[in-house]
Write a protein that holds these residues in place. Structure first.
Motif, PDB file in Angstrom:
ATOM      1  N   TYR A   1      -4.630   0.675  -6.449  1.00 38.05           N
ATOM      2  CA  TYR A   1      -3.559   1.501  -5.910  1.00 38.05           C
ATOM      3  C   TYR A   1      -3.808   1.917  -4.457  1.00 38.05           C
ATOM      4  CZ  TYR A   1      -6.542   5.569  -7.021  1.00 38.05           C
ATOM      5  OH  TYR A   1      -7.576   6.471  -7.103  1.00 38.05           O
ATOM      6  N   SER A   2      -5.066   1.853  -4.010  1.00 40.15           N
ATOM      7  CA  SER A   2      -5.386   2.177  -2.621  1.00 40.15           C
ATOM      8  C   SER A   2      -6.529   1.282  -2.145  1.00 40.15           C
ATOM      9  CB  SER A   2      -5.774   3.651  -2.474  1.00 40.15           C
ATOM     10  OG  SER A   2      -6.981   3.926  -3.162  1.00 40.15           O
ATOM     11  N   THR A   3      -6.850   1.372  -0.875  1.00 43.19           N
ATOM     12  CA  THR A   3      -7.822   0.440  -0.299  1.00 43.19           C
ATOM     13  C   THR A   3      -9.227   0.633  -0.853  1.00 43.19           C
ATOM     14  OG1 THR A   3      -8.462   1.873   1.553  1.00 43.19           O
ATOM     15  CG2 THR A   3      -6.500   0.474   1.859  1.00 43.19           C
TER      16      THR A   3
ATOM     17  N   GLU B   1      -3.843   5.894   8.404  1.00 46.81           N
ATOM     18  CA  GLU B   1      -4.911   6.613   7.701  1.00 46.81           C
ATOM     19  C   GLU B   1      -6.206   6.590   8.515  1.00 46.81           C
ATOM     20  OE1 GLU B   1      -4.124   8.244   5.189  1.00 46.81           O
ATOM     21  OE2 GLU B   1      -2.899   7.190   3.743  1.00 46.81           O
TER      22      GLU B   1
ATOM     23  N   SER C   1      -8.912  10.307  -6.216  1.00 44.50           N
ATOM     24  CA  SER C   1      -7.798   9.835  -5.392  1.00 44.50           C
ATOM     25  C   SER C   1      -7.408  10.881  -4.355  1.00 44.50           C
ATOM     26  CB  SER C   1      -6.584   9.532  -6.274  1.00 44.50           C
ATOM     27  OG  SER C   1      -6.047  10.743  -6.807  1.00 44.50           O
TER      28      SER C   1
ATOM     29  N   ARG D   1       0.011   3.948  -2.945  1.00 45.52           N
ATOM     30  CA  ARG D   1      -1.100   4.775  -2.462  1.00 45.52           C
ATOM     31  C   ARG D   1      -1.286   6.083  -3.205  1.00 45.52           C
ATOM     32  NH1 ARG D   1       1.269   8.416   1.592  1.00 45.52           N
ATOM     33  NH2 ARG D   1       3.502   8.145   1.367  1.00 45.52           N
TER      34      ARG D   1
ATOM     35  N   TYR E   1       0.806  -1.214   0.000  1.00 48.58           N
ATOM     36  CA  TYR E   1       0.000   0.000   0.000  1.00 48.58           C
ATOM     37  C   TYR E   1       0.841   1.267   0.000  1.00 48.58           C
ATOM     38  CZ  TYR E   1      -2.932   3.769   1.790  1.00 48.58           C
ATOM     39  OH  TYR E   1      -3.557   4.979   1.962  1.00 48.58           O
TER      40      TYR E   1
END
Length: 358
Positions: free
Chosen positions: A97-99, A138, A203, A89, A85
């Motif tokens: 690319y991110s959660t 985060e 994003s 990120r 991650y």
């Protein structure tokens, strides 16, 4: 320090069917109608058409706990994306690319405590590294903005923010319209604004840049941006949205992050893949000019079928410092640098740590 001093509580047992009786409300006609019945889109918004899915979207978000848990399982256990991650990120294209947990978190479909404990389980069975820590970090930022809003209350919504400043915001309706529409002439800003309008998602990297451009370059009231985000984002959350915006506008009394949009574009979309995805008018523009198309010679514009001022707009505003920072004292070009400004009483011209909002 926060992590070391705080303990995340365990999860409550999942309720079985019938464990949560409705009491007297169970006899209400409206409740009886809803039990076991999911209302249709048409019944909720009669006359409205179901939005079509945009194939360019980062992810096809589906609501509900089942979809949320499916995403959690995929991101951790099925793909091992959690383990990388930190490196991915800042991406802007695709679902991995991110959660992408934020829409489900915002709507209460996914518990932050569940994510935390699932990551801890992952760390014990797979790997514990900077990436696994950073997702938890985060979640801590998410909590921070809740406490931030609890502390400051309505000040979060004032023009001068929690710092109580008296900013002289410009009243430029045309600039605001172009920012919302994604026609500022700044490719990175435009691509992100068009993505949000089409999909309801943007994003983290994009959000920081479009906010900086609106408040610190165009000098428009940051609340207009926060309100626009509120109207479009799938993952809209009062505290996260307004807390991040008041901070991005430099209205919290702390460090002011002002982004060099052209540099950010080169750093995070070097070959222009993201820009070409959302700005088809730039699809044939050479990578050399994709981040600053206004610098294309006329011959290149014609060859690219993109005439600036006709097919793609001239920049609504281009900060002079971008050119200044692109030259050394001897006149030779040097790479763009991002920068930030401190409040008047602090130090100036220090390079920015863009990991602040990660």
């Amino acid at each position: 320090k926060v992590e070391s001093r705080c303990e995340v509580r365990g999860l409550f047992p999942e309720p079985e069917k019938g464990d949560l009786p409705l009491g007297q409300a169970a006899s209400l006609p409206a409740v009886q109608k809803l039990r076991g019945d999911i209302p249709s889109f048409e019944s909720i918004l009669p006359g409205m058409q179901i939005p079509l899915f945009d194939q360019r979207a980062a992810l096809d978000f589906s609501g509900g706990e089942t979809a949320a848990r499916r995403r959690l399982k995929y991101y951790l256990w099925e793909s091992d994306l959690l383990a990388t991650y930190f490196e991915t990120r800042n991406g802007m294209v695709g679902g991995d690319y991110s959660t992408k947990f934020s829409p489900w978190l915002a709507h209460g479909n996914l518990s932050p405590r569940l994510i935390y404990h699932e990551i801890k389980n992952y760390e014990s069975k797979r790997v514990a590294n900077k990436s696994t820590y950073w997702v938890i970090f985060e979640l801590i930022w998410r909590d921070f903005f809740r406490f931030f809003c609890e502390k400051h209350g309505n000040k979060v919504f004032l023009p001068g923010g929690t710092a109580g400043r008296r900013p002289d915001w410009r009243n430029d309706k045309e600039a605001l319209r172009r920012w919302k529409k994604g026609s500022t002439g700044m490719p990175l800003v435009d691509a992100n604004m068009r993505e949000m309008a089409a999909t309801g998602f943007m994003s983290n990297r994009g959000r920081q840049n479009v906010a900086s451009f609106l408040a610190l370059d165009l000098k428009l009231d940051w609340r207009l941006g926060a309100d626009h985000f509120e109207s479009l984002l799938l993952d809209y959350d009062v505290c996260s949205n307004w807390g991040n915006w008041v901070a991005a506008a430099g209205m919290t009394g702390g460090r002011i992050n002002r982004f060099n949009i052209a540099k950010q574009s080169k750093d995070y979309d070097a070959d222009g893949t993201y820009l070409r995805l959302w700005l088809p008018e730039l699809s044939k523009v050479p990578t050399k000019y994709i981040h600053k198309p206004w610098e294309m010679p006329r011959s290149v514009q014609e060859a690219s079928e993109c005439i600036i001022g006709e097919d793609y707009p001239f920049p609504v505003y281009k900060p002079p410092v971008w050119d200044k920072n692109n030259r050394q004292s001897n006149g030779k070009k040097k790479p763009y640098r991002g920068y930030y400004e401190k409040s008047k009483g602090g130090r100036n011209n220090k390079k920015s740590n863009y990991d602040l909002y990660g």
